[in-house]
Scaffold this active site. Structure first.
Site, PDB file in Angstrom:
ATOM      1  N   LYS A 346      38.233  29.508  40.884  1.00 17.23           N
ATOM      2  CA  LYS A 346      37.120  30.459  40.793  1.00 17.23           C
ATOM      3  C   LYS A 346      37.026  31.039  39.385  1.00 17.23           C
ATOM      4  O   LYS A 346      35.937  31.109  38.813  1.00 17.23           O
ATOM      5  CB  LYS A 346      37.340  31.566  41.831  1.00 17.23           C
ATOM      6  CG  LYS A 346      36.231  32.567  41.928  1.00 17.23           C
ATOM      7  CD  LYS A 346      36.092  33.112  43.336  1.00 17.23           C
ATOM      8  CE  LYS A 346      37.163  34.121  43.697  1.00 17.23           C
ATOM      9  NZ  LYS A 346      36.799  35.495  43.358  1.00 17.23           N
ATOM     10  N   ARG A 351      33.876  31.143  34.242  1.00 15.02           N
ATOM     11  CA  ARG A 351      33.904  31.085  32.775  1.00 15.02           C
ATOM     12  C   ARG A 351      33.190  29.842  32.246  1.00 15.02           C
ATOM     13  O   ARG A 351      32.601  29.859  31.174  1.00 15.02           O
ATOM     14  CB  ARG A 351      35.358  31.133  32.291  1.00 15.02           C
ATOM     15  CG  ARG A 351      35.993  32.528  32.463  1.00 15.02           C
ATOM     16  CD  ARG A 351      37.509  32.435  32.475  1.00 15.02           C
ATOM     17  NE  ARG A 351      38.187  33.723  32.422  1.00 15.02           N
ATOM     18  CZ  ARG A 351      38.437  34.515  33.465  1.00 15.02           C
ATOM     19  NH1 ARG A 351      38.029  34.152  34.678  1.00 15.02           N
ATOM     20  NH2 ARG A 351      39.089  35.649  33.316  1.00 15.02           N
ATOM     21  N   SER A 492      44.972  43.449  33.296  1.00  8.25           N
ATOM     22  CA  SER A 492      43.777  42.876  33.925  1.00  8.25           C
ATOM     23  C   SER A 492      43.125  41.831  33.032  1.00  8.25           C
ATOM     24  O   SER A 492      42.670  42.128  31.931  1.00  8.25           O
ATOM     25  CB  SER A 492      42.760  43.978  34.230  1.00  8.25           C
ATOM     26  OG  SER A 492      41.519  43.381  34.558  1.00  8.25           O
ATOM     27  N   ASP A 640      46.432  37.621  43.118  1.00  4.69           N
ATOM     28  CA  ASP A 640      45.541  37.331  44.251  1.00  4.69           C
ATOM     29  C   ASP A 640      46.286  36.694  45.427  1.00  4.69           C
ATOM     30  O   ASP A 640      45.700  36.457  46.476  1.00  4.69           O
ATOM     31  CB  ASP A 640      44.426  36.370  43.802  1.00  4.69           C
ATOM     32  CG  ASP A 640      43.459  37.063  42.857  1.00  4.69           C
ATOM     33  OD1 ASP A 640      43.391  38.303  42.888  1.00  4.69           O
ATOM     34  OD2 ASP A 640      42.773  36.359  42.087  1.00  4.69           O
ATOM     35  N   LYS A 667      41.130  45.724  44.852  1.00  3.58           N
ATOM     36  CA  LYS A 667      40.563  44.366  44.954  1.00  3.58           C
ATOM     37  C   LYS A 667      39.387  44.390  45.937  1.00  3.58           C
ATOM     38  O   LYS A 667      38.857  45.454  46.224  1.00  3.58           O
ATOM     39  CB  LYS A 667      41.652  43.381  45.377  1.00  3.58           C
ATOM     40  CG  LYS A 667      42.749  43.212  44.332  1.00  3.58           C
ATOM     41  CD  LYS A 667      42.202  42.575  43.072  1.00  3.58           C
ATOM     42  CE  LYS A 667      43.233  42.482  41.987  1.00  3.58           C
ATOM     43  NZ  LYS A 667      42.667  42.005  40.719  1.00  3.58           N
TER      44      LYS A 667
HETATM   45  C1  S3P Z   1      40.431  37.363  37.664  1.00  2.00           C
HETATM   46  C2  S3P Z   1      41.390  38.299  37.369  1.00  2.00           C
HETATM   47  C3  S3P Z   1      42.110  39.075  38.370  1.00  2.00           C
HETATM   48  C4  S3P Z   1      41.968  38.454  39.755  1.00  2.00           C
HETATM   49  C5  S3P Z   1      40.569  38.044  40.061  1.00  2.00           C
HETATM   50  C6  S3P Z   1      40.078  37.019  39.059  1.00  2.00           C
HETATM   51  C7  S3P Z   1      39.746  36.662  36.564  1.00  2.00           C
HETATM   52  O1  S3P Z   1      41.580  40.385  38.415  1.00  2.00           O
HETATM   53  O2  S3P Z   1      42.420  39.365  40.738  1.00  2.00           O
HETATM   54  O3  S3P Z   1      40.473  37.478  41.363  1.00  2.00           O
HETATM   55  O4  S3P Z   1      39.084  35.645  36.825  1.00  2.00           O
HETATM   56  O5  S3P Z   1      39.856  37.121  35.420  1.00  2.00           O
HETATM   57  P1  S3P Z   1      42.104  41.522  37.395  1.00  2.00           P
HETATM   58  O6  S3P Z   1      41.875  41.019  36.050  1.00  2.00           O
HETATM   59  O7  S3P Z   1      41.259  42.731  37.674  1.00  2.00           O
HETATM   60  O8  S3P Z   1      43.524  41.725  37.759  1.00  2.00           O
END
Ligand code: S3P
Length: 767
Positions: A346, A351, A492, A640, A667
């Site tokens: 995902k 991206r 994050s 996740d 989340k």
């Molecule tokens: C993601 C980063 C994570 C993850 C999310 C996807 C991403 O979140 O939990 O499902 O694609 O950058 P955080 O960056 O808020 O931890």
């Protein structure tokens, strides 16, 4: 005024002994009579349905069809004691009928309610003011959005309004009792009743109804005037027929509508003409990309519109969740075997679209995740003018528009359930020349966006959020951004990526320091597209003002989706499963490290690198697990995966302790709470902390907990975690609210069944 749906707000009924007078017994008035009859009006409730029409033959026909009790060509003969008058005459005849009604009003009931069905509202409001001296408080203007190219009472159809919209345009002076009665009238026909103000009604209808009718009339007329018309019509098949069906509509009615709604129609026509001129120019210049961008956008908008009408999927799916709940019912026991490939990653899918769109050249993506979240991102770029082909079997072709080629979207960009999309978009859009608004579903609307809005504001962005820093985000375009050095307060990847994307549009250098390593797909992909991102230790940075060069992207399978099956096999005696082509980026392999530390028999096979990302086949076999203290440095690397890992812990021997995981609370749901609640339902011993949880597992090879009904809190990963939990339960587990599984893992149910789970989907209406 906001549009307010009021369907079902009151029980649909009219007072007993109503005397309803329909003035104008054509298709619309006749169908109203037919629908009221079908709902039982005038059958044992002392009510009467009467009609007035200049044509005695129409009245006779209506009587013979049983639609009306009596009728007259003179209003004066049916007005006696009338409680409700419905004006269903052509728009330009309204004024005259209202004049007569004004003179006869004294003979109607004291509480007479008047309404109309006219297709334009400002002109009818003006006619009412002229006829009555003011708009009477008990006159409720209305418009059923239904019709047919047929006319006359003989074509009356009792189902015409069923599940169609009726727009009422009350003012602040409208009598609430009269409004209720008109609402009840239409609800009896099975219609959905909405309210909006007069001006908005006329604008909306000019675009969605009046303009298409004008085009259909014009196209048929243009072709019919050409000499070889017989030839042309002989060969005019599907396209011509579909496009021009409405040109067979009643000419008088439509003449009136265009005269009555002149201003709004001209505005709509101006917009249409400029769109047509742009297409003409693209045809003239042989601009294939320009044509493709428009057709693609239109084609997807049309499909989306179709699904809305049919209430099947995509955004409609989200709306459906409000009324229809998807529940999984999973039988206990079984084992997990086979060789499967889970859908694309995902994070990388989001991206790939974002960077592909901003690149120069064409980006070919394979393995793209066709889940609701990444599809919403794709649609958002279409709305900003990017031509995107697909997805078709995971293949997407993006015709990049360059760093400054995005166009202002016509409305808010809807990103569904996707926090990643909203946060990355925030950075990308902060650097555009135009204003944008980002919205999402109810779960996303609860999630914190201050974590990106605050640092973006430090860069010079202008962003408004709703209370508490929640969505929607309103981003003001045309701001000069400056690079900043940002020390992230939380680990994050979304915040880091947001700032790097904004940094490309900022002056100077943008540096982000992370308190712990987070997924680095943005950095890898930027470098892959020729935009240098550097890193030293915990800090990465880039310079603003660069360019992206398109290139192919092969999206590996999502380790986060693979996790549900890794855990399923890890906890179930007799299991032996291979998950192919899974991304094993070092910033994502917390789940592999944690399961291995718990004693899982997990092997990486066929390791290779694809398009800058490491991948492998993951081979897992059952071996008893033991509880561990999860190292805090693994938390961001498995962020996740915890819902599934908690189920592994519930089946391990001893206690598993997690701390430093407060991010799980923000989340798609509060995942610590959601999992603790569900585990308690199943009888799994757990203790919740602010930043973590202790889970006590029984170990052994038998059932480790009971069954029962748990709530997913509309969180896809909670839903899938409790699904696999059933493998070691003593009785069935039911999981509520599973529709959002489609956001990240389309085909989950089929794959789960394929490897051995007994899983049933139950759809039911919510109370
Ligand atoms: C993601 C980063 C994570 C993850 C999310 C996807 C991403 O979140 O939990 O499902 O694609 O950058 P955080 O960056 O808020 O931890």
């Amino acid at each position: 005024m906001q549009e307010v749906a009021t369907r079902g707000a009151v029980p649909a009924s009219l007072p007993r002994a109503s005397r309803i007078v329909i003035v104008g017994l054509g298709l619309i008035g006749g169908s109203l009579a037919a629908a009221l009859r079908k709902a039982g009006v005038g059958q044992g409730d002392d009510s009467l349905i009467l009609a007035c029409d200049p044509d005695p033959k129409e009245l006779e026909c209506g009587r013979r069809m049983g639609l009306i009790d009596a009728g007259s060509t003179q209003l004066s003969e049916v007005i006696e004691g009338a409680t409700l008058v419905v004006l269903a005459v052509p728009v330009l005849a309204m004024g005259q009928v209202m004049g007569e009604l004004g003179a006869l009003r004294g003979r109607a009931a004291g509480d007479l309610v008047i309404t109309d069905v006219g297709s334009t509202k400002a002109a009818i409001e003006a006619a009412a003011i002229e006829a009555f001296g003011e708009l009477p408080a008990r006159f409720v203007l209305g418009h059923p959005i239904a019709g047919s190219e047929k006319s006359g009472v003989a074509a009356a159809n009792p189902e015409l309004y069923q599940a169609h919209k009726v727009i009422l345009t009350p003012t602040c002076a409208t009598d609430p009792d009269a409004l209720e009665r008109v609402r009840a009238l239409w609800q009896l026909t099975g219609a959905e009743v909405l309210e909006m103000d007069v001006a908005r009604h006329d604008q909306v209808l000019a675009r969605t109804s009046h303009l298409p009718h004008l085009l259909a009339f014009s196209l048929v007329d243009t072709l019919a005037r050409q000499d070889e018309r017989l030839e042309i019509f002989r060969y005019a098949a599907g396209g011509f027929r579909d496009f021009t069906r409405i040109a067979g509509s009643d000419p008088v009615m439509w003449r009136d509508i265009f005269q009555a709604n002149r201003g709004a129609v001209l505005e709509a026509l101006d917009d249409f003409e400029s769109g047509l001129a742009r297409l003409r120019d693209a045809v003239n210049r042989g601009d294939g990309d320009g044509l493709l961008a428009t057709f693609d956008r239109a084609s997807h908008a049309r499909h989306y519109f179709d699904t809305l009408l049919n209430q099947t999927s995509y955004q409609a799916e989200y709306q459906m969740q409000e009324s229809a709940m998807l529940r999984y019912r999973v039988a206990p026991g079984g084992s997990v075997t086979g060789r499967i490939r889970v859908p694309g990653d995902k994070s990388i899918s989001h991206r790939s679209i974002m960077l592909g769109a901003l690149s120069e050249g064409v980006t070919e993506v394979s393995g793209f995740l066709e889940g609701e979240d990444s599809l919403a991102t794709l649609q958002a770029f279409r709305e900003m003018g990017v031509a995107i082909e697909g997805p078709h079997q995971g293949r997407v072709t993006i015709h990049g528009v360059g760093m400054h080629g995005l166009k202002k979207p016509a409305g808010p960009l809807y990103v569904g359930n996707a926090g990643t999309a909203m946060r990355l978009f925030a950075g990308l859009l902060a650097g555009q020349a135009f204003d944008t608004e980002l919205t999402g579903d109810t779960s996303l609307t609860r999630r914190p966006m201050g974590r990106v809005a605050d640092p973006l504001r430090q860069m010079g962005a202008v962003i408004d959020t709703a209370e508490g820093g929640r969505p929607p985000l309103r981003i003001k375009g045309g701001q000069a951004l400056k690079g900043i050095h940002y020390d992230m307060p939380m680990a994050s990847a979304q915040v880091k990526s947001c700032l790097l994307l904004a940094g490309m549009f900022a002056e100077g250098e943008t540096r982000v320091r992370e308190p712990a390593p987070t997924r680095d797909h943005t950095e890898r992909m930027l470098n892959g597209f020729g935009y240098a991102v550097e890193r030293e230790g915990d800090t990465c940075w880039l310079q603003g003002g660069g360019k992206l060069a398109a290139g192919p992207i092969d999206v590996p399978s999502d380790i986060s989706s693979a996790t549900f099956f890794l855990v399923a096999a890890a906890i179930t005696p007799g299991s032996d499963l291979v998950l192919e082509h899974v991304g094993i980026n070092p910033t994502r392999i917390g789940v592999i490290n944690i399961l291995t530390a718990m004693g899982a028999d997990l092997r990486l096979e066929n390791e290779r690198e694809v398009g800058g990302e490491p991948v492998a086949d993951l081979h897992i076999r059952y071996r008893p697990l033991k509880g561990i203290d999860i190292p805090e440095d693994q938390v961001p690397l498995a962020i996740d995966e915890f819902p599934a890992l908690f189920i592994a812990a519930a089946n391990a021997e001893g206690t598993t302790r997690l701390r430093g995981a407060e991010e799980l609370r923000v989340k798609e749901s509060d995942r610590l709470q959601s999992m603790a609640d569900g585990m308690s339902v199943l009888g799994i011993d757990n203790t919740l902390y602010d930043d973590g949880i202790d889970i006590v597992g029984k170990g052994g090879d038998g059932a480790n907990y009971g069954g029962g009904r748990v709530d997913s809190h509309e969180d896809h990963r909670i839903a899938m975690a409790f699904t696999i939990a059933a493998l070691r339960a003593s009785s069935p587990i039911e999981v509520n609210d599973c529709a959002n599984v489609a956001t990240s893992f389309p085909g989950f149910v089929e794959l789960a069944r394929g490897v051995g789970l007994e899983l049933e989907e139950v759809r039911e209406e919510q109370a």
